[in-house]
Design a protein around this motif. Structure first.
Motif, PDB file in Angstrom:
ATOM      1  N   VAL A 191       0.833  -1.208   0.000  1.00 53.64           N
ATOM      2  CA  VAL A 191       0.000   0.000   0.000  1.00 53.64           C
ATOM      3  C   VAL A 191       0.868   1.259   0.000  1.00 53.64           C
ATOM      4  N   ARG A 201      -1.635  -1.929  -6.160  1.00 47.62           N
ATOM      5  CA  ARG A 201      -1.421  -2.146  -4.737  1.00 47.62           C
ATOM      6  C   ARG A 201      -2.319  -3.284  -4.242  1.00 47.62           C
ATOM      7  N   LYS A 202      -1.874  -3.932  -3.183  1.00 48.83           N
ATOM      8  CA  LYS A 202      -2.680  -4.970  -2.549  1.00 48.83           C
ATOM      9  C   LYS A 202      -3.958  -4.360  -1.986  1.00 48.83           C
ATOM     10  N   TYR A 206      -6.507  -6.465   2.775  1.00 52.31           N
ATOM     11  CA  TYR A 206      -7.069  -5.484   3.712  1.00 52.31           C
ATOM     12  C   TYR A 206      -8.576  -5.633   3.811  1.00 52.31           C
TER      13      TYR A 206
ATOM     14  N   LEU B  25      -5.732   0.983   8.444  1.00 46.01           N
ATOM     15  CA  LEU B  25      -6.858   0.442   7.670  1.00 46.01           C
ATOM     16  C   LEU B  25      -7.651  -0.569   8.483  1.00 46.01           C
ATOM     17  N   ALA B 164      -6.913   1.084   0.308  1.00 51.11           N
ATOM     18  CA  ALA B 164      -5.604   0.437   0.164  1.00 51.11           C
ATOM     19  C   ALA B 164      -5.100   0.620  -1.261  1.00 51.11           C
ATOM     20  N   GLY B 167      -3.361   3.758  -2.025  1.00 54.69           N
ATOM     21  CA  GLY B 167      -2.155   4.043  -1.268  1.00 54.69           C
ATOM     22  C   GLY B 167      -2.366   4.631   0.107  1.00 54.69           C
ATOM     23  N   SER B 169      -2.571   3.969   3.731  1.00 53.48           N
ATOM     24  CA  SER B 169      -2.349   2.921   4.727  1.00 53.48           C
ATOM     25  C   SER B 169      -2.991   3.288   6.059  1.00 53.48           C
TER      26      SER B 169
END
Lengths: 403, 403
Positions: A191, A201-202, A206, B25, B164, B167, B169
């Motif tokens: 992230v 991004r993952k 999450y 998150l 996520a 970007g 976090s």
């Protein structure tokens, strides 16, 4: 390829051993009770006054007395006083124990209190209807030793209050299993990283971690590269440490989709691979002889999402010992057609009419990769595979992730 | 005495200032977003392959080519390759970036791959239907700089996944107010104590604490004796330290019901006292000029329960910046009569029919002191004051504390 119902049945059949743990009342809310709770004394434990007013002996009123000298005051929290003469009365406060030798409470609104020569008298304006009027009788709700809350109950604030009242300052609850969330896919970066043009991004990890947290389950998050030797090694370790593995990605038939093969090499018995549903068809599920249960979900975000809510959430609820959740249903606002012989999880937005009908409006999303499309949705309508046209007004099971 | 609707309106109108805080998150799920979230790049950020198969140039197929030599393999996570000849193809994996000079993906199921003299050839079995088939096109879901999630959204796992992917976090969320729960009533003893015959253990505080925790609000719990000087002193301290006070008990007209008088002495402006409802009529509500909001609830457990869910929970949601919850409705299973001109909060158990209708079965409880009776209930049906007979099948607003 098996049906959604068959996949669901095979998952729900998998049990895992869960220890019980003891939590404070505050922490226990929302958890599944791991012990039965009994009444330690009667509910209420004494004849409890429910109105501010005066307490008398009913037979005195019946015998013609309608004005009683006030002998004293019975406050809540004070030991029971005793009425010395049945022609007199005691003032009583809500929550107090009913004084001895009294059996009826007449509220202030129904008496007139006057003072004469330093003494107070209560004159009754509205006749008491019966003995024990305005008295919450000892044991009328529950009896001492009654079972109050059975094991397996999800603890709402109502159960927390009842547990407190019987002297439980902590409660045994089913301890959530240790869950490892493992994403794969070499296109995924952290992230906090800035992705190159071919990277993203993952996000699935999450999503899963957040969804599990809402269920009261803490999960550790890992990412593994699409590398066979590394996957073998790392997954072997995770199988030793965790009761539940939730994987995302690597279960289709692509060149780098090693997961099903590696899991079987590690001794995880495949219980199914591929379910007749969209999205989420490549879903793989298995169990290791040593205990761990492995959900290997497709990596497309909407697929991961659907599989979590359709399968993992109800399974967790079952292994924790709770009854299934309510079966929500919603009515399509508009006709939908879907030709493939697959169960179709249709993203929908929910509207509740003034008359209490749940209406489901289909949300158009750009396939199983469009997880931003889920932002407009509240859940998924589960449309069965044996039907191609779904009419406006027809109702179907609803999986809801909001509200 | 004011109506339930008027009481609700006066409560909802009270604002308090809440700072924003930043949470990871995982911790942010269920909270109310305190910042807007924008797309940092397109969704998807590149032409994303959605099926394992081969990528070709559509015009080559249109020009009559149906067998393509396989030049190489485009894996997910690898930079885009370039097709050097339009009569050839590249194998592509789901999630990969579409190779340069290609525009169409044909899945493995629709090609036959053969080897001749060490070279691999893909022969097309099912004609591609269009350019960009099996490609999730860059920017087709969202465009860079689009608003994805507005401030005030309650963060479900869907929002966590999207955050996520852009970007984030950690997320700015509304910080819950500091809440003090204060019970009064000299009949109450600690959970860990063995009550004397005229005493009971505290339970309302734990109910309130649990209910607040389910809303993501941490509360401190206090108990104060029915002593005027002590109440003045302690409540004065609490008003300095907490943004919200939730009191339970001491608001009726009994001899030890000092709360309304003391609160006003401490500068808390009374916004109402007594609401035309059962249970919960003696409910007192006020606001201090310096900020704190004070809910002084009746001490009967069922009254406390109803007032929390009817007033405090929606108010908290509003001050945190979220939209109101869904308006649930349920249909009475059986006729109910209630004569007083009061809104009646009827405890009910909920059944959802196969057709999705919420049915509410009245639960008989022993008055507002019978909180054990709530164990069998799922919520309260709000029956309006201007009606005395409520027919089977009629629907009314539902306040639900389970499910």
């Amino acid at each position: 390829m098996i049906t959604v119902d068959e996949a669901f049945a095979r998952i729900i059949a998998q049990k895992i051993e869960l220890p019980v743990t003891e939590l404070s009342l505050e922490e226990a809310v929302g958890k599944v009770l791991g012990e039965p709770i009994y009444a330690d004394r009667d509910f209420p434990p004494y004849h409890r006054v429910t109105m501010d007013g005066i307490a008398i002996r009913y037979e005195a009123y019946q015998a013609g007395e309608d004005t009683f000298r006030v002998e004293g005051l019975q406050l809540a929290g004070a030991p029971a006083q005793t009425l010395t003469s049945k022609d007199e009365c005691l003032e009583v406060m809500t929550g107090a124990i009913l004084p001895k030798n009294t059996d009826t409470v007449i509220r202030y609104e129904d008496v007139s209190i006057t003072e004469r020569r330093g003494k107070r008298y209560a004159h009754i304006l509205a006749a008491p209807k019966m003995r024990l009027q305005n008295v919450h009788q000892q044991g009328s709700d529950r009896r001492a030793t009654d079972l109050l809350i059975p094991e397996g109950t999800i603890l709402s604030p109502a159960e927390i209050a009842v547990a407190a009242s019987v002297g439980k300052s902590s409660l045994k609850v089913a301890e959530a299993p240790r869950v490892a969330i493992i994403s794969t896919g070499d296109e995924l970066v952290e992230v906090t990283q800035t992705p190159l043009p071919h990277q993203i991004r993952k996000s699935n990890s999450y999503m899963l971690q957040a969804a599990l947290r809402e269920q009261g389950v803490t999960a550790d998050v890992f990412h593994l590269a699409d590398d066979k030797a590394l996957l073998l090694n790392e997954l072997s370790e995770k199988l030793k440490k965790y009761a539940v593995l939730v994987l995302s990605g690597g279960v289709s038939k692509g060149k780098a989709d090693y997961i099903p093969e590696i899991l079987q090499e590690l001794g995880v018995e495949q219980l199914f691979h591929e379910v007749a549903q969209r999205p989420g068809k490549p879903f793989w599920f298995g169990k290791h002889a040593a205990g761990p249960v492995v959900f290997a979900l497709p990596g497309n975000p909407v697929s991961t999402f659907v599989c979590y809510y359709k399968y993992i959430q109800p399974w967790l609820r079952t292994v924790l010992g709770a009854a299934p959740a309510w079966n929500l249903q919603a009515h399509l606002t508009t006709e939908v057609t879907f030709n493939p012989k697959l169960t179709y999880f249709l993203p929908v937005k929910i509207f509740i009419t003034a008359n209490g009908i749940w209406r489901a409006q289909p949300i158009t999303i750009g396939g199983s990769g469009d997880f931003a499309g889920l932002l407009a949705a509240d859940g998924f309508l589960e449309l069965p595979p044996d039907q191609m046209k779904f009419s406006a007004g027809e109702s179907f099971p609803l999986i809801c992730f909001r509200g």
